[in-house]
Design a protein around this motif. Structure first.
Motif, PDB file in Angstrom:
ATOM      1  N   THR A 167      53.704  29.438  31.122  1.00 11.17           N
ATOM      2  CA  THR A 167      51.949  28.925  31.419  1.00 11.17           C
ATOM      3  C   THR A 167      51.569  28.985  32.776  1.00 11.17           C
ATOM      4  OG1 THR A 167      53.228  25.874  32.331  1.00 11.17           O
ATOM      5  CG2 THR A 167      52.561  26.988  29.595  1.00 11.17           C
ATOM      6  N   GLU A 168      52.688  29.061  33.479  1.00 13.24           N
ATOM      7  CA  GLU A 168      52.129  29.655  35.081  1.00 13.24           C
ATOM      8  C   GLU A 168      51.623  31.248  34.893  1.00 13.24           C
ATOM      9  OE1 GLU A 168      53.079  30.574  39.779  1.00 13.24           O
ATOM     10  OE2 GLU A 168      54.776  29.522  38.391  1.00 13.24           O
ATOM     11  N   PHE A 169      52.300  31.656  34.083  1.00 10.16           N
ATOM     12  CA  PHE A 169      51.869  33.467  34.141  1.00 10.16           C
ATOM     13  C   PHE A 169      50.625  33.792  33.777  1.00 10.16           C
ATOM     14  CE2 PHE A 169      56.028  35.588  35.021  1.00 10.16           C
ATOM     15  CZ  PHE A 169      56.277  34.621  36.779  1.00 10.16           C
ATOM     16  N   SER A 170      50.073  32.651  32.144  1.00  4.62           N
ATOM     17  CA  SER A 170      49.120  32.612  32.062  1.00  4.62           C
ATOM     18  C   SER A 170      48.224  32.005  31.748  1.00  4.62           C
ATOM     19  CB  SER A 170      49.536  31.804  30.049  1.00  4.62           C
ATOM     20  OG  SER A 170      48.631  31.443  30.059  1.00  4.62           O
ATOM     21  N   GLY A 171      48.284  31.046  33.045  1.00  7.01           N
ATOM     22  CA  GLY A 171      46.804  30.359  34.160  1.00  7.01           C
ATOM     23  C   GLY A 171      46.489  31.364  34.440  1.00  7.01           C
ATOM     24  N   LEU A 172      47.294  32.475  35.455  1.00  8.25           N
ATOM     25  CA  LEU A 172      46.929  33.431  36.312  1.00  8.25           C
ATOM     26  C   LEU A 172      45.819  34.796  35.959  1.00  8.25           C
ATOM     27  CD1 LEU A 172      46.725  34.762  38.741  1.00  8.25           C
ATOM     28  CD2 LEU A 172      48.944  35.614  37.908  1.00  8.25           C
ATOM     29  N   LEU A 173      46.813  35.200  34.466  1.00  4.05           N
ATOM     30  CA  LEU A 173      45.112  35.424  33.342  1.00  4.05           C
ATOM     31  C   LEU A 173      44.598  35.235  33.047  1.00  4.05           C
ATOM     32  CD1 LEU A 173      46.037  38.506  32.213  1.00  4.05           C
ATOM     33  CD2 LEU A 173      47.140  37.100  29.713  1.00  4.05           C
ATOM     34  N   ASN A 174      44.298  33.631  32.551  1.00  7.54           N
ATOM     35  CA  ASN A 174      43.732  33.070  32.972  1.00  7.54           C
ATOM     36  C   ASN A 174      42.738  33.546  33.773  1.00  7.54           C
ATOM     37  OD1 ASN A 174      41.544  30.388  32.567  1.00  7.54           O
ATOM     38  ND2 ASN A 174      41.818  30.840  30.512  1.00  7.54           N
ATOM     39  N   ARG A 175      42.848  33.008  34.529  1.00  8.81           N
ATOM     40  CA  ARG A 175      41.960  33.184  36.016  1.00  8.81           C
ATOM     41  C   ARG A 175      40.728  33.848  35.973  1.00  8.81           C
ATOM     42  NH1 ARG A 175      45.796  29.373  37.517  1.00  8.81           N
ATOM     43  NH2 ARG A 175      46.637  31.321  39.202  1.00  8.81           N
ATOM     44  N   LEU A 176      42.021  36.041  36.163  1.00  8.66           N
ATOM     45  CA  LEU A 176      41.639  36.857  35.928  1.00  8.66           C
ATOM     46  C   LEU A 176      40.031  37.230  34.616  1.00  8.66           C
ATOM     47  CD1 LEU A 176      45.031  38.806  37.164  1.00  8.66           C
ATOM     48  CD2 LEU A 176      43.187  38.434  38.095  1.00  8.66           C
ATOM     49  N   SER A 177      40.427  36.942  33.830  1.00  5.40           N
ATOM     50  CA  SER A 177      39.363  37.343  32.474  1.00  5.40           C
ATOM     51  C   SER A 177      38.445  35.841  32.717  1.00  5.40           C
ATOM     52  CB  SER A 177      40.162  36.803  31.337  1.00  5.40           C
ATOM     53  OG  SER A 177      40.709  34.810  31.725  1.00  5.40           O
ATOM     54  N   GLY A 178      38.381  34.698  34.012  1.00  9.02           N
ATOM     55  CA  GLY A 178      37.529  34.010  34.172  1.00  9.02           C
ATOM     56  C   GLY A 178      36.096  34.886  35.031  1.00  9.02           C
ATOM     57  N   MET A 179      36.634  35.629  35.732  1.00  7.45           N
ATOM     58  CA  MET A 179      36.824  36.022  37.153  1.00  7.45           C
ATOM     59  C   MET A 179      35.673  37.866  36.097  1.00  7.45           C
ATOM     60  SD  MET A 179      39.654  36.036  40.279  1.00  7.45           S
ATOM     61  CE  MET A 179      38.642  37.486  40.686  1.00  7.45           C
ATOM     62  N   ALA A 180      36.802  38.072  35.334  1.00 11.23           N
ATOM     63  CA  ALA A 180      35.930  39.531  35.102  1.00 11.23           C
ATOM     64  C   ALA A 180      35.099  38.809  33.691  1.00 11.23           C
ATOM     65  CB  ALA A 180      36.905  39.558  33.734  1.00 11.23           C
ATOM     66  N   ASP A 181      34.466  37.407  33.544  1.00 12.28           N
ATOM     67  CA  ASP A 181      33.358  37.814  32.891  1.00 12.28           C
ATOM     68  C   ASP A 181      32.221  37.885  33.819  1.00 12.28           C
ATOM     69  OD1 ASP A 181      33.598  37.506  30.101  1.00 12.28           O
ATOM     70  OD2 ASP A 181      35.089  35.618  29.906  1.00 12.28           O
ATOM     71  N   GLU A 182      33.015  36.230  35.363  1.00 10.71           N
ATOM     72  CA  GLU A 182      31.420  36.494  36.306  1.00 10.71           C
ATOM     73  C   GLU A 182      31.117  37.579  37.105  1.00 10.71           C
ATOM     74  OE1 GLU A 182      30.216  33.887  37.447  1.00 10.71           O
ATOM     75  OE2 GLU A 182      31.864  31.540  36.813  1.00 10.71           O
ATOM     76  N   MET A 183      31.948  38.362  36.981  1.00  5.59           N
ATOM     77  CA  MET A 183      31.118  39.791  37.449  1.00  5.59           C
ATOM     78  C   MET A 183      30.532  40.371  36.255  1.00  5.59           C
ATOM     79  SD  MET A 183      32.052  40.701  40.516  1.00  5.59           S
ATOM     80  CE  MET A 183      31.623  42.139  40.462  1.00  5.59           C
ATOM     81  N   SER A 184      30.683  40.495  35.078  1.00  5.39           N
ATOM     82  CA  SER A 184      30.042  40.799  34.049  1.00  5.39           C
ATOM     83  C   SER A 184      28.584  40.112  33.672  1.00  5.39           C
ATOM     84  CB  SER A 184      30.765  41.086  32.609  1.00  5.39           C
ATOM     85  OG  SER A 184      31.826  41.530  33.259  1.00  5.39           O
ATOM     86  N   SER A 185      28.510  39.190  34.143  1.00 10.48           N
ATOM     87  CA  SER A 185      27.323  38.524  34.218  1.00 10.48           C
ATOM     88  C   SER A 185      26.929  38.563  36.219  1.00 10.48           C
ATOM     89  CB  SER A 185      27.009  36.998  34.708  1.00 10.48           C
ATOM     90  OG  SER A 185      27.948  36.983  33.246  1.00 10.48           O
ATOM     91  N   TYR A 186      27.231  39.379  36.811  1.00 14.92           N
ATOM     92  CA  TYR A 186      26.019  39.886  37.952  1.00 14.92           C
ATOM     93  C   TYR A 186      26.612  40.886  38.028  1.00 14.92           C
ATOM     94  CZ  TYR A 186      28.376  35.941  40.615  1.00 14.92           C
ATOM     95  OH  TYR A 186      28.994  34.651  41.057  1.00 14.92           O
ATOM     96  N   PHE A 187      27.081  41.909  37.247  1.00 14.66           N
ATOM     97  CA  PHE A 187      26.611  43.239  36.902  1.00 14.66           C
ATOM     98  C   PHE A 187      24.836  43.374  36.236  1.00 14.66           C
ATOM     99  CE2 PHE A 187      30.771  45.186  37.025  1.00 14.66           C
ATOM    100  CZ  PHE A 187      30.585  46.282  38.588  1.00 14.66           C
ATOM    101  N   ARG A 188      24.929  42.341  34.876  1.00 16.48           N
ATOM    102  CA  ARG A 188      23.965  42.733  34.457  1.00 16.48           C
ATOM    103  C   ARG A 188      22.821  41.945  35.011  1.00 16.48           C
ATOM    104  NH1 ARG A 188      23.210  39.507  28.586  1.00 16.48           N
ATOM    105  NH2 ARG A 188      23.715  37.832  29.507  1.00 16.48           N
ATOM    106  N   LYS A 189      22.751  41.196  35.630  1.00 14.40           N
ATOM    107  CA  LYS A 189      22.051  41.240  36.715  1.00 14.40           C
ATOM    108  C   LYS A 189      21.404  41.426  37.929  1.00 14.40           C
ATOM    109  CE  LYS A 189      19.268  37.551  38.383  1.00 14.40           C
ATOM    110  NZ  LYS A 189      18.501  36.808  37.682  1.00 14.40           N
ATOM    111  N   MET A 190      22.327  41.877  37.961  1.00 14.65           N
ATOM    112  CA  MET A 190      21.398  43.536  38.931  1.00 14.65           C
ATOM    113  C   MET A 190      21.417  44.328  38.119  1.00 14.65           C
ATOM    114  SD  MET A 190      25.255  43.675  41.752  1.00 14.65           S
ATOM    115  CE  MET A 190      24.734  45.322  41.770  1.00 14.65           C
ATOM    116  N   LYS A 191      21.422  44.457  37.530  1.00 12.23           N
ATOM    117  CA  LYS A 191      21.047  46.015  36.305  1.00 12.23           C
ATOM    118  C   LYS A 191      19.575  45.034  35.816  1.00 12.23           C
ATOM    119  CE  LYS A 191      20.943  47.430  31.491  1.00 12.23           C
ATOM    120  NZ  LYS A 191      19.966  47.351  30.892  1.00 12.23           N
ATOM    121  N   GLU A 192      19.330  43.790  35.749  1.00 18.12           N
ATOM    122  CA  GLU A 192      18.092  43.850  35.804  1.00 18.12           C
ATOM    123  C   GLU A 192      17.255  43.513  36.695  1.00 18.12           C
ATOM    124  OE1 GLU A 192      18.953  38.925  33.556  1.00 18.12           O
ATOM    125  OE2 GLU A 192      19.328  40.282  31.978  1.00 18.12           O
TER     126      GLU A 192
END
Length: 266
Positions: free
Chosen positions: A227-252
C-alpha cells in the motif's frame, strides 16, 4: 462449477470470512451459476450502451473508453465483503436479486487527457439520462424500478479526489468526496433492467488504478509495504496530471500572445 478451495485461495479468503459474512457456499454457488447464465446478456447490454452513447468520443467529451462485465470471482468476493461490512444492508441478497444490490455488473470506463475535461462528459451523460434525485437508490430492494424501459441515473453522480487536489469540481453538480488515494468519477445508470457503472478518470489515474487493482486491491489492501508503494505511484500520477494541465495552460497562453516569451506568460 466453481471450486471452493480455489476461490478462497485466489481471493485471499478463509472459511472464517464466509462465517463472518453469514453466507453459505451453496448460496454463493447459486449466485455464481445465475450470473454465468446471464453474462452474454450483460455483454450485450454493455456493447449496446457503448455503441449508443460512448462510441462517438467527441460527442461524449472523452479521450477513449473501455468496458467489461464483472469477473464472477470478484462478484462473489464483493458480496462476502459487503456482508461482512454491513450485514443489515446486504442480508437478503440472493440469486434472484443480487443484480439489485451490485451496481457494477456492467462496467464502463471513460478516460480524459486532462482532469478539467470531466465537465464535458458530465454535461453529456446528464443530458442523455434523467437525473432526478427522486430516482436515487436508498433501499436496494424497495427502490428498484422493475420497468426495464425506464433508463435513468440511479445515484447522485460523485467524484473521489485526494486531499490537496486542484479544485476543479463543482459541488453543486456532483458530490465531491475527499480522502484516500482514489480519484475517479462515478455514475450509476439504470439501463434496460440492470445497473451499469461508469467511471471516469484521466489516463494517468487509470495507469495507477490498474496496477493497484492488480497487486493491492482488494486482496492485499492490508499489506503495509504494497500500500505504501501504491501510494507513491498514486502521487506520481497526480503530479503527472498537474503537469499536463500546466502544459495545456502554457499552450493556450502562447496562442493568445504568441510574441511573448514563456517566462513573461507565467
Amino acid at each position: 462449477m466453481i471450486n471452493k478451495e480455489e476461490f478462497l485461495k485466489t481471493c485471499n479468503l478463509t472459511e472464517d470470512d464466509l462465517t463472518a459474512a453469514r453466507i453459505s457456499w451453496e448460496e454463493l454457488t447459486e449466485i455464481y451459476e445465475d450470473y454465468m447464465s446471464k453474462t452474454k446478456l450483460f455483454r450485450h447490454l454493455g456493447k449496446e450502451f457503448v455503441d449508443e452513447y460512448i462510441y462517438d468520443i467527441e460527442r461524449a467529451g472523452i479521450h477513449s473508453y473501455r468496458y467489461r462485465t464483472k469477473n464472477p470471482m470478484h462478484l462473489l468476493e464483493k458480496i462476502i465483503r459487503k456482508r461482512k461490512e454491513n450485514y443489515a444492508k446486504f442480508e437478503h441478497i440472493n440469486k434472484s436479486n443480487y443484480h439489485k444490490y451490485i451496481t457494477d455488473l456492467i462496467g464502463i470506463r471513460v478516460f480524459f487527457l486532462y482532469r478539467e475535461d470531466w465537465i464535458h462528459f458530465h454535461k453529456f451523460i446528464t443530458s442523455m439520462f434523467e437525473n432526478d434525485p427522486n430516482n436515487y437508490i436508498e433501499d436496494r430492494l424497495r427502490d428498484f424500478d422493475e420497468d426495464p424501459e425506464h433508463c435513468y441515473i440511479a445515484e447522485r453522480p460523485k467524484v473521489y479526489k485526494r486531499s490537496g487536489d486542484t479544485r476543479i469540481y463543482d459541488s453543486t453538480q456532483i458530490e465531491v468526496r475527499t480522502g484516500g488515494y482514489y480519484r475517479s468519477l462515478h455514475y450509476i445508470i439504470k439501463y434496460h433492467g440492470y445497473y451499469l457503472e461508469i467511471q471516469g478518470r484521466t489516463l494517468f489515474e487509470e495507469g495507477w488504478s490498474e496496477i493497484d487493482h492488480d497487486i493491492v486491491y482488494p486482496y492485499y489492501k492490508d499489506d503495509e509495504m504494497l500500500t505504501e508503494f501504491s501510494g507513491l505511484l498514486n502521487r506520481l500520477s497526480g503530479m503527472a496530471d498537474e503537469m499536463s494541465s500546466y502544459f495545456r495552460k502554457m499552450k493556450e497562453l502562447r496562442e493568445e500572445e504568441p510574441d511573448k516569451k514563456i517566462k513573461d506568460l507565467l
